[in-house]
Design a protein around this motif. Structure first.
Motif, PDB file in Angstrom:
ATOM      1  N   ARG A 133       0.927  -1.269   0.032  1.00 46.75           N
ATOM      2  CA  ARG A 133      -0.056   0.005  -0.259  1.00 46.75           C
ATOM      3  C   ARG A 133       0.922   1.322  -0.071  1.00 46.75           C
ATOM      4  N   PHE A 134       0.540   2.069  -0.752  1.00 48.29           N
ATOM      5  CA  PHE A 134       1.301   3.415  -0.788  1.00 48.29           C
ATOM      6  C   PHE A 134       0.380   4.416  -0.592  1.00 48.29           C
ATOM      7  N   ASN A 135       0.786   5.508   0.361  1.00 51.74           N
ATOM      8  CA  ASN A 135       0.076   6.674   0.730  1.00 51.74           C
ATOM      9  C   ASN A 135      -1.331   6.356   1.212  1.00 51.74           C
ATOM     10  N   GLN A 136      -1.473   5.244   2.042  1.00 52.43           N
ATOM     11  CA  GLN A 136      -2.574   4.914   2.529  1.00 52.43           C
ATOM     12  C   GLN A 136      -3.877   4.653   1.645  1.00 52.43           C
ATOM     13  N   ALA A 137      -3.627   4.510   0.235  1.00 52.16           N
ATOM     14  CA  ALA A 137      -4.676   4.753  -0.764  1.00 52.16           C
ATOM     15  C   ALA A 137      -4.452   3.600  -1.696  1.00 52.16           C
TER      16      ALA A 137
END
Length: 223
Positions: free
Chosen positions: A149-153
């Motif tokens: 997961r990147f940047n919680q999105a």
């Protein structure tokens, strides 16, 4: 007693095999882990184009060009006819060689001319950026492993990652990625897929993810 022990051992072996298969197949269905920056990224830069050769400056005074005379034109036509005849002779010689070799020799020759396959790698190096906050990160995604997961999105899943063979003109890294959008904390709604396909490190602007908020592209592959 011996028969009962054998039955118990067989049942235990089957249970271990089934549990191992379930664990291996469920990695990609597990919750995504947070992306971590790569310490030493593997970069596959595109080949540098050679600079254009410098030519002589144009003359200050125009130079008159004299058209070739008729004998010169005739001589040029004769030379061209000779080249065509030589090409035809070379083609006939190649055809004669193909007819003279056996099927085994022909198969061996074609096998030597077959280009080497691309080499598969275990980890894909991905770079992503949030265009609103300007946050960017280069991280690893294991092929067939747990999603990242990147940047919680954004959730990245790698299906394949390979590098071009030595015989190819362009040295490149290619990865097949699945990218879904699901902000963390909203697991109630199903993740929305925003990209699926091949990414090429040599052409990030053409094959990368282009989203109103996020951009992502493949940087390289490593074992």
């Amino acid at each position: 007693m011996t028969r009962a022990r054998l039955l118990m051992i067989g049942t235990a072996a089957v249970a271990l095999a089934v549990s191992g298969g379930v664990v291996a197949g469920g990695w990609q269905d597990a919750p995504a882990q947070n992306a971590t920056p790569v310490a030493e990224p593997v970069v596959s830069p595109p080949p540098q184009a050679e600079g254009a050769p410098t030519g002589e400056p144009a003359p200050a005074v125009p130079i008159a060009i004299t058209p070739p005379s008729e004998p010169g034109a005739i001589e040029m036509a004769v030379v061209e006819d000779g080249d065509a005849a030589a090409d035809g002779l070379a083609t006939d010689e190649d055809a004669g060689e193909d007819e003279g070799e056996s099927e085994t020799e022909k198969a061996e020759r074609l096998a030597d001319e077959t280009p080497a396959p691309r080499q598969r790698r275990r980890v894909a190096i991905v770079e992503a950026i949030d265009k609103i906050t300007a946050e960017s990160m280069r991280f690893e995604v294991e092929v067939g492993g747990r999603p990242v997961r990147f940047n919680q999105a954004l959730i990245f899943t790698a299906r394949a990652c390979e590098v071009s063979a030595d015989a190819e003109l362009v040295q490149d890294s290619i990865a097949y990625l699945d990218i879904t959008l699901q902000p963390k904390g909203t697991q109630v709604s199903a993740p929305r897929q925003i990209f699926r396909g091949w990414m090429f490190a040599s052409t990030p602007a053409l094959s990368g993810l282009q989203h109103p908020i996020y951009d992502a592209w493949i940087v390289g592959c490593k074992a």
